[in-house]
Design an enzyme around this catalytic site. Structure first.
Site, PDB file in Angstrom:
ATOM      1  N   GLY A  98       7.055   1.104   5.707  1.00  0.00           N
ATOM      2  CA  GLY A  98       6.373   2.377   5.909  1.00  0.00           C
ATOM      3  C   GLY A  98       5.442   2.292   7.098  1.00  0.00           C
ATOM      4  CD  GLN A 129       0.069   1.566   9.552  1.00  0.00           C
ATOM      5  OE1 GLN A 129       0.933   2.249   9.026  1.00  0.00           O
ATOM      6  NE2 GLN A 129       0.051   0.252   9.425  1.00  0.00           N
ATOM      7  CB  CYS A 174      -1.323  -3.283   5.783  1.00  0.00           C
ATOM      8  SG  CYS A 174      -1.629  -1.866   6.858  1.00  0.00           S
ATOM      9  CG  LEU A 175       3.742  -3.071   9.514  1.00  0.00           C
ATOM     10  CD1 LEU A 175       4.585  -1.905  10.007  1.00  0.00           C
ATOM     11  CD2 LEU A 175       4.419  -4.402   9.836  1.00  0.00           C
ATOM     12  CG  HIS A 185      -0.001   1.064   2.087  1.00  0.00           C
ATOM     13  ND1 HIS A 185      -0.456  -0.226   1.874  1.00  0.00           N
ATOM     14  CD2 HIS A 185       0.118   1.188   3.431  1.00  0.00           C
ATOM     15  CE1 HIS A 185      -0.633  -0.828   3.044  1.00  0.00           C
ATOM     16  NE2 HIS A 185      -0.289  -0.006   4.010  1.00  0.00           N
ATOM     17  CD  GLU A 186       2.818   3.696   4.943  1.00  0.00           C
ATOM     18  OE1 GLU A 186       2.010   3.786   5.889  1.00  0.00           O
ATOM     19  OE2 GLU A 186       3.333   2.621   4.604  1.00  0.00           O
ATOM     20  CG  HIS A 194      -2.383   3.561   6.845  1.00  0.00           C
ATOM     21  ND1 HIS A 194      -3.250   2.633   7.376  1.00  0.00           N
ATOM     22  CD2 HIS A 194      -1.348   2.847   6.337  1.00  0.00           C
ATOM     23  CE1 HIS A 194      -2.755   1.413   7.188  1.00  0.00           C
ATOM     24  NE2 HIS A 194      -1.594   1.510   6.555  1.00  0.00           N
TER      25      HIS A 194
HETATM   26  O1  GNR Z   1       5.689  -3.049   5.319  1.00  0.00           O
HETATM   27  C1  GNR Z   1       4.874  -2.807   4.425  1.00  0.00           C
HETATM   28  N1  GNR Z   1       5.041  -3.364   3.196  1.00  0.00           N
HETATM   29  C2  GNR Z   1       4.304  -2.991   2.080  1.00  0.00           C
HETATM   30  C3  GNR Z   1       4.401  -3.786   0.957  1.00  0.00           C
HETATM   31  C4  GNR Z   1       3.701  -3.463  -0.185  1.00  0.00           C
HETATM   32  C5  GNR Z   1       2.930  -2.335  -0.213  1.00  0.00           C
HETATM   33  C6  GNR Z   1       2.813  -1.533   0.911  1.00  0.00           C
HETATM   34  C7  GNR Z   1       3.511  -1.850   2.053  1.00  0.00           C
HETATM   35  S1  GNR Z   1       3.400  -0.830   3.446  1.00  0.00           S
HETATM   36  C8  GNR Z   1       3.685  -1.982   4.717  1.00  0.00           C
HETATM   37  C9  GNR Z   1       3.783  -1.291   6.068  1.00  0.00           C
HETATM   38  C10 GNR Z   1       2.478  -0.622   6.387  1.00  0.00           C
HETATM   39  O2  GNR Z   1       1.498  -1.192   6.777  1.00  0.00           O
HETATM   40  N2  GNR Z   1       2.412   0.650   6.187  1.00  0.00           N
HETATM   41  O3  GNR Z   1       1.272   1.313   6.417  1.00  0.00           O
HETATM   42 NI    NI Z   2      -0.303  -0.123   6.095  1.00  0.00          NI
END
Ligand code: GNR
Ligand code: NI
Length: 167
Positions: A46, A51, A91-92, A133-134, A137
């Site tokens: 995601g 980001q 998270c990236l 999670h997204e 952000h």
């Molecule tokens: O790649 C991602 N893996 C992930 C694993 C567990 C819970 C949430 C995520 S999101 C993350 C990519 C990201 O940072 N999205 O904002």
């Molecule tokens: Ni993230």
């Protein structure tokens, strides 16, 4: 299409609240294409526009093995329900760290698709977690905000150190 630079914690720009998309036009279509290309090359499941320092309410996801099933959510509105579930999140924007986060199991979403058409969907499991999670952000919130101050401070120190080493 282009691969965009992903901001890394603790960059203060990650704390910006994203603005609603007023019209799903050609510029938004290009942003979605760039987000997907950036997501696939990262690789991740995601990515929120926040980001890549674009503070508009656009997120892309793809949980498929073959990376051929993109989901685009523009101006998403969430309703959470169900039991609490704990998932190891990464998270990236917080590269290299995976920590347990507790969230609601079920997500009900209303959003616009890449064509600007309203739709709704339901999610459970990892997709539900990832959508939450997204959407965090877009509010300037990161998964590390759910951790203890001690853990978050340790992660911040390590990332700042590796960012200095990269520079
Ligand atoms: O790649 C991602 N893996 C992930 C694993 C567990 C819970 C949430 C995520 S999101 C993350 C990519 C990201 O940072 N999205 O904002
Ligand atoms: Ni993230």
């Amino acid at each position: 299409m282009a691969i965009l630079n992903i901001l890394k914690f603790p960059d203060p720009r990650l704390r910006t609240r994203a603005e609603p998309v007023a019209a799903v036009d050609a510029a938004i279509d290009r942003l979605v294409g760039d987000l997907l290309e950036t997501l696939y090359q990262a690789p991740g499941i995601g990515l929120a526009a926040s980001q890549v320092n674009v503070h508009k309410r656009v997120i892309v996801l793809d949980l498929s093995e073959a990376k051929d099933d993109p989901l685009v959510l523009i101006n998403p509105q969430l309703e959470l329900s169900g039991e609490l579930v704990e998932t190891d999140e990464g998270c990236l924007s917080v590269p290299g760290f995976y920590e347990p986060v507790t969230r609601r199991a079920h997500t009900s979403v209303k959003a616009l698709d890449r064509q600007g058409k309203p739709f709704s969907m339901q999610a459970d499991g990892l997709l539900s977690v990832c959508i939450q999670h997204e959407c965090d952000h877009l509010e300037g919130k990161l998964f590390v905000d759910y951790l203890s101050n001690l853990k978050r401070t340790r992660i911040q120190k390590k990332l700042l150190k590796s960012q200095r080493a990269d520079a």
